[in-house]
Scaffold this motif. Sequence first.
Motif, PDB file in Angstrom:
ATOM      1  N   GLN A 134       3.247   6.178   1.930  1.00  0.00           N
ATOM      2  CA  GLN A 134       2.277   5.236   2.490  1.00  0.00           C
ATOM      3  C   GLN A 134       1.202   6.079   3.198  1.00  0.00           C
TER       4      GLN A 134
ATOM      5  N   TRP B 240       0.819  -1.207   0.000  1.00  0.00           N
ATOM      6  CA  TRP B 240       0.000   0.000   0.000  1.00  0.00           C
ATOM      7  C   TRP B 240       0.855   1.261   0.000  1.00  0.00           C
ATOM      8  N   ARG B 241       2.087   1.114  -0.454  1.00  0.00           N
ATOM      9  CA  ARG B 241       2.948   2.273  -0.668  1.00  0.00           C
ATOM     10  C   ARG B 241       2.818   2.690  -2.121  1.00  0.00           C
ATOM     11  N   ASP B 242       2.490   3.942  -2.358  1.00  0.00           N
ATOM     12  CA  ASP B 242       2.287   4.414  -3.722  1.00  0.00           C
ATOM     13  C   ASP B 242       3.596   4.347  -4.509  1.00  0.00           C
TER      14      ASP B 242
ATOM     15  N   THR C 166      -1.552  10.558  -5.325  1.00  0.00           N
ATOM     16  CA  THR C 166      -1.124   9.170  -5.467  1.00  0.00           C
ATOM     17  C   THR C 166      -2.071   8.431  -6.406  1.00  0.00           C
ATOM     18  N   ASN C 167      -1.719   7.211  -6.742  1.00  0.00           N
ATOM     19  CA  ASN C 167      -2.582   6.360  -7.561  1.00  0.00           C
ATOM     20  C   ASN C 167      -3.405   5.393  -6.709  1.00  0.00           C
ATOM     21  N   LEU C 168      -3.406   5.608  -5.404  1.00  0.00           N
ATOM     22  CA  LEU C 168      -4.195   4.776  -4.503  1.00  0.00           C
ATOM     23  C   LEU C 168      -5.602   5.357  -4.352  1.00  0.00           C
TER      24      LEU C 168
ATOM     25  N   LEU D 163      -5.422  10.811  -2.109  1.00  0.00           N
ATOM     26  CA  LEU D 163      -5.857   9.644  -2.852  1.00  0.00           C
ATOM     27  C   LEU D 163      -6.568  10.088  -4.127  1.00  0.00           C
TER      28      LEU D 163
ATOM     29  N   ASP E 107      -8.290   0.668  -2.227  1.00  0.00           N
ATOM     30  CA  ASP E 107      -7.030   0.235  -1.607  1.00  0.00           C
ATOM     31  C   ASP E 107      -7.107   0.382  -0.094  1.00  0.00           C
TER      32      ASP E 107
END
Length: 341
Positions: free
Chosen positions: A15, A7-9, A318-320, A219, A324
């Motif tokens: 994170q 879960w680290r971008d 981020t891409n999260l 996010l 996620d």
Amino acid sequence: MEKYSRWRDPSTGIQPFLPPVPPRTDSSLLITLSNVIHIIVGPIQGIVKLALIGLVTLLYILSVHVVGALLTPIAPLKRVWSRLFSALCLRLVLFLSGFFHIKTETVSIRKSRGSKGAESPNIQYGDVIVANWTSYIDIIYLASRFNPVFTQIFTDTNKVKIISLWEAIRLAGKAPESKPSSQDSVFTVQELSRKAKKGNWGPLVVFAEGTTTNGRALLKFAPVFDDYRRDQKDGNFQIMAFRYEYGNMPPTFTVGNQFFHFFKLCSQFHNTLLVKSLAQGEAPCSPDSSDASAGSQDPTVGDLLISSLGNVSKLRKTNLSMSDKRDFISYYESRQKKSKK
């Protein structure tokens, strides 16, 4: 922690879900003594503060919900009464939680204007407050300032549901839900904004990330603004960013026991919150807004909003996503259960 590395971008290395580690400080006799005093006095202070907050909460329920219900036939008076006691009681809750002074700042992202010439936003009924979400404290602050309508976002639909103040507080740190129940009434953000404006309900709060982060990054926004057009000039968006400064325990809350986190927050001698707002008229879809990407049709309104929020908050995107976060909470809770066995 390596066990949470998935879960680290990848693009930023951030994170955004784990509780942040307090910054290191130089050890000295004074700091050591202060830490010892905090360990001894902090829990006692926390218990006293929780008792006082309980009394203030009871006053809030009686004044806003009980007396407010009696004033229902007189709608204008009910709105004034609810707004007044919400502001008083909830600001007192923040004060008792250690937020003695909350710093506010108006930010301009127009190079020609500069921060000194930035006009503070004038938030009206039906305006959509778009903000990053880092803690349940964000909720209490917004409720004390604007008495708004809070919303819940789902992973599998672009519509939102109206939720109460208590539901919004409890939602912080919970796993995002996939869809509303069959009994829930859901709306697009634009539909709900128009209802709030027509009914004088207050501004609308939309945490477009859909879940809380630790305040270190943004996010991906959920697609809840898809019904807006880029050339629409009546969007009435207000951009707001929350940032917590801390030396020991961070007020941000992403996962864990919320009551225990709040107790530890009250056990600290003081807490600091900085709230940044985008200057009036600079948000996308404002009547006098001018998007830098006006020549391109690629960005959506959601893209423009997260770009504006990133500029105000100085946080990287981020891409999260909220999906996620749901997977992260599931994994985190499973590890917690295993460690207790």
